[in-house]
Design a protein around this motif. Structure first.
Motif, PDB file in Angstrom:
ATOM      1  N   ALA A 122       0.548  -0.988   0.146  1.00  0.00           N
ATOM      2  CA  ALA A 122       0.185   0.296   0.374  1.00  0.00           C
ATOM      3  C   ALA A 122       1.088   1.168   0.354  1.00  0.00           C
ATOM      4  O   ALA A 122       0.111   2.452   0.166  1.00  0.00           O
ATOM      5  N   ALA A 124       2.856   4.574   0.847  1.00  0.00           N
ATOM      6  CA  ALA A 124       2.463   5.415   2.033  1.00  0.00           C
ATOM      7  C   ALA A 124       1.047   5.494   2.510  1.00  0.00           C
ATOM      8  O   ALA A 124       0.909   6.358   3.740  1.00  0.00           O
ATOM      9  N   GLY A 125       0.548   4.542   1.873  1.00  0.00           N
ATOM     10  CA  GLY A 125      -1.314   4.051   2.421  1.00  0.00           C
ATOM     11  C   GLY A 125      -2.286   4.612   1.358  1.00  0.00           C
ATOM     12  O   GLY A 125      -1.667   4.615   0.267  1.00  0.00           O
ATOM     13  N   LEU A 257      -2.171   6.244   5.730  1.00  0.00           N
ATOM     14  CA  LEU A 257      -2.423   4.849   6.150  1.00  0.00           C
ATOM     15  C   LEU A 257      -3.671   4.545   6.240  1.00  0.00           C
ATOM     16  O   LEU A 257      -3.734   3.174   5.587  1.00  0.00           O
ATOM     17  N   LYS A 271       3.749   3.344  11.594  1.00  0.00           N
ATOM     18  CA  LYS A 271       3.834   4.458  10.266  1.00  0.00           C
ATOM     19  C   LYS A 271       4.062   3.129   8.874  1.00  0.00           C
ATOM     20  O   LYS A 271       3.359   2.985   7.807  1.00  0.00           O
ATOM     21  N   GLN A 272       4.630   2.410   9.418  1.00  0.00           N
ATOM     22  CA  GLN A 272       5.067   1.339   8.462  1.00  0.00           C
ATOM     23  C   GLN A 272       4.739  -0.097   9.377  1.00  0.00           C
ATOM     24  O   GLN A 272       5.297  -0.587  10.224  1.00  0.00           O
ATOM     25  N   ALA A 289       3.843  -7.699   3.467  1.00  0.00           N
ATOM     26  CA  ALA A 289       3.712  -6.468   3.854  1.00  0.00           C
ATOM     27  C   ALA A 289       5.588  -6.323   2.576  1.00  0.00           C
ATOM     28  O   ALA A 289       6.336  -6.680   2.817  1.00  0.00           O
ATOM     29  N   ASP A 292       7.051   0.271   0.034  1.00  0.00           N
ATOM     30  CA  ASP A 292       7.628   1.478   1.008  1.00  0.00           C
ATOM     31  C   ASP A 292       6.532   1.058   2.489  1.00  0.00           C
ATOM     32  O   ASP A 292       6.834   1.392   3.221  1.00  0.00           O
ATOM     33  N   ILE A 293       5.459  -0.121   2.336  1.00  0.00           N
ATOM     34  CA  ILE A 293       4.624   0.290   3.449  1.00  0.00           C
ATOM     35  C   ILE A 293       5.645  -0.555   4.606  1.00  0.00           C
ATOM     36  O   ILE A 293       4.451  -0.357   5.500  1.00  0.00           O
ATOM     37  N   ASN A 294       6.721  -1.626   4.346  1.00  0.00           N
ATOM     38  CA  ASN A 294       7.327  -2.478   4.957  1.00  0.00           C
ATOM     39  C   ASN A 294       8.470  -1.714   5.663  1.00  0.00           C
ATOM     40  O   ASN A 294       8.901  -0.595   5.305  1.00  0.00           O
ATOM     41  N   LYS A 301      13.384   2.745   0.351  1.00  0.00           N
ATOM     42  CA  LYS A 301      12.226   3.043   0.262  1.00  0.00           C
ATOM     43  C   LYS A 301      12.027   3.153  -1.346  1.00  0.00           C
ATOM     44  O   LYS A 301      12.737   4.648  -1.535  1.00  0.00           O
TER      45      LYS A 301
END
Lengths: 351, 104
Positions: A122, A124-125, A257, A271-272, A289, A292-294, A301
């Motif tokens: 996902a 950055a969300g 997020l 956030k991650q 995950a 960038d989300i992990n 990133k």
């Protein structure tokens, strides 16, 4: 709003159609796993398509330069043989693990997805509309205040205020002028960031008295029970109040997020999503995950990191989805099985 | 060393270390001021929106058109609003004061 109630079954549900989500389809597909990709945007590509489609990217291996949109198009071409379902314009609201160990995902458009494993790709969300800071705004949302036009006919005969100076604001002001009682565009300057033809058309409508332009900002909303009656505007000349029963606000998109924060996964910095670096699995087995989300020690990133993570997570996803089968590591250059999945002629050589 | 004065979203004042040639967004991001810089400094996401102190605003290089357009998109801006990814730090900016804008 379209409603689908039947549950659809997949090996893996991928949340996010950015580059990492799309490449996940490829890596899963090579292993014979069927995926569905869900995204809140109405087009694939994530940030690459939404934020910088025209901007050059220089750090994609083997592409000395490629734009965000070209990268998206190439990925879509690369994953085409696997026939993944792309379900766009919907946000995954919840996921739960069923008694049989599989996952059930629900979207804000009432899709129910059943999958053996979940990939959260996902970025950055979720992209969500930026909202004006106005008192009582939420009581009007979905009733009189909208951030997109889903049902054009419902704007017929209304006194409409459109806020913003980009393509969406200009295009909808132009379009709805045909069916509105009155239409007023509010923007803080008469500098518009929209296609010149749309700006020209809007100025012509103003000249003909079919639309109005006010240079200013939204100040406050008046109404009861979600029914908007008037909008006050802050202009250089002072406060101007307009009778209005619809507000369309186009202030671009923000990234947050979103619902993922509520899914009980271990987060870093709030956030991650924390993952291991062998399987890129989250604190919930079967939920991965990637991109960038992990977060893991050393995380960068970068799109290329997301691709690597997708390949490794896919291996474990196979073990989760096909516990009785043996995972065979093969190369696309030599495996006729992989070439069959890729729908390519095995004897063909690259020129 | 040249310093950057920052008021964060909670109203707390900080004095940050600076590096010649870095984007102000990067200085804010790497010193945990709550600025994300989601698009990586491409002037595309506005997540690095700051309000520059009035006495400093005119001393910064003028914003380019794409920065003005991106700022125009936001529901709320101030007369001295800037996107901090478009301000490149040089020691001549020693003492620059700014407030991080609320996220839109």
């Amino acid at each position: 709003m379209p409603v689908s109630t039947a549950s659809q079954s997949y090996d893996v549900a991928i949340i996010g159609a950015g580059p990492t989500g799309l490449f996940s389809v490829f890596e899963l597909g090579l292993l014979g796993l069927k995926a569905v990709v869900l995204d809140v945007l109405d087009k694939p590509g994530g940030q690459c398509a939404e934020l910088y489609p025209e901007k050059p990217i220089y750090d994609i291996p083997s592409w000395p330069v490629i734009s965000g949109q070209e990268l998206t198009d190439k990925l879509l071409e690369q994953i085409a043989p696997f026939g993944a379902d792309l379900k766009l314009g919907r946000q995954v609201k919840s996921f739960e693990r069923r008694a049989d160990g599989r996952f059930q995902l629900t979207t804000d458009r009432n899709d129910t997805i059943d999958a053996a494993a979940v990939f959260i790709a996902a970025g950055a969300g979720s992209f969500t509309p930026r909202k004006p800071k106005l008192e009582g705004l939420d009581s009007f949302e979905g009733k009189s205040v909208f951030y997109a036009v889903r049902d054009r006919a419902s704007f017929a005969g209304k006194d409409i205020v459109v806020a913003g100076g980009g393509d969406s604001a200009l295009d909808w002001a132009n379009d709805l002028s045909e069916i509105a009682q009155t239409i007023t565009l509010v923007h803080r300057s008469d500098r518009f960031r929209a296609a010149p033809a749309s700006v020209e058309k809007f100025r012509a409508l103003v000249a003909e008295g079919k639309a109005r332009f006010v240079e200013g900002d939204l100040a406050s909303l008046t109404g009861t029970g979600g029914k908007l009656q008037a909008i006050a505007l802050k202009t250089k000349a002072g406060i101007e109040t307009l009778a209005a029963d619809r507000l369309l606000a186009f202030y671009g998109l923000n990234i947050e997020l979103g619902p993922i924060a509520e899914w009980g996964l271990d987060l870093a910095d709030g956030k991650q999503i924390k993952v291991d670096t062998e399987k890129f699995q989250t604190s919930t087995p079967g939920v991965f995950a990637v991109g960038d989300i992990n977060w893991y020690p050393g995380k960068l990133k970068l799109i290329l990191s997301g691709f690597h993570e997708a390949a490794l997570a896919s291996q474990e996803a196979f073990r989760v989805a096909r516990p009785d089968e043996k995972l065979r590591f093969q190369y696309t250059t030599s495996s006729s099985e992989l070439q069959q999945r890729l729908n390519v002629n095995a004897t063909k050589k690259v020129a | 060393m040249a310093v950057l004065n920052v008021i964060d979203r909670d109203g707390k004042a900080h004095q940050l270390e600076t590096v010649e040639g870095w984007r102000v967004m990067e200085l804010l991001r790497d010193q945990n001021m709550g600025v994300e810089g989601i698009c990586g400094g491409a002037c595309d996401c506005a997540s690095c929106h700051v309000i520059v102190a009035e006495d400093w605003a005119a001393r910064l290089p003028e914003p380019r058109e794409d920065e003005l357009f991106k700022l125009d998109e936001l529901p709320e801006i101030a007369p001295t609003s800037r996107l901090s990814c478009q301000i490149i730090w040089s020691d001549g900016l020693d003492g620059l004061s700014l407030t991080i804008a609320e996220s839109a």
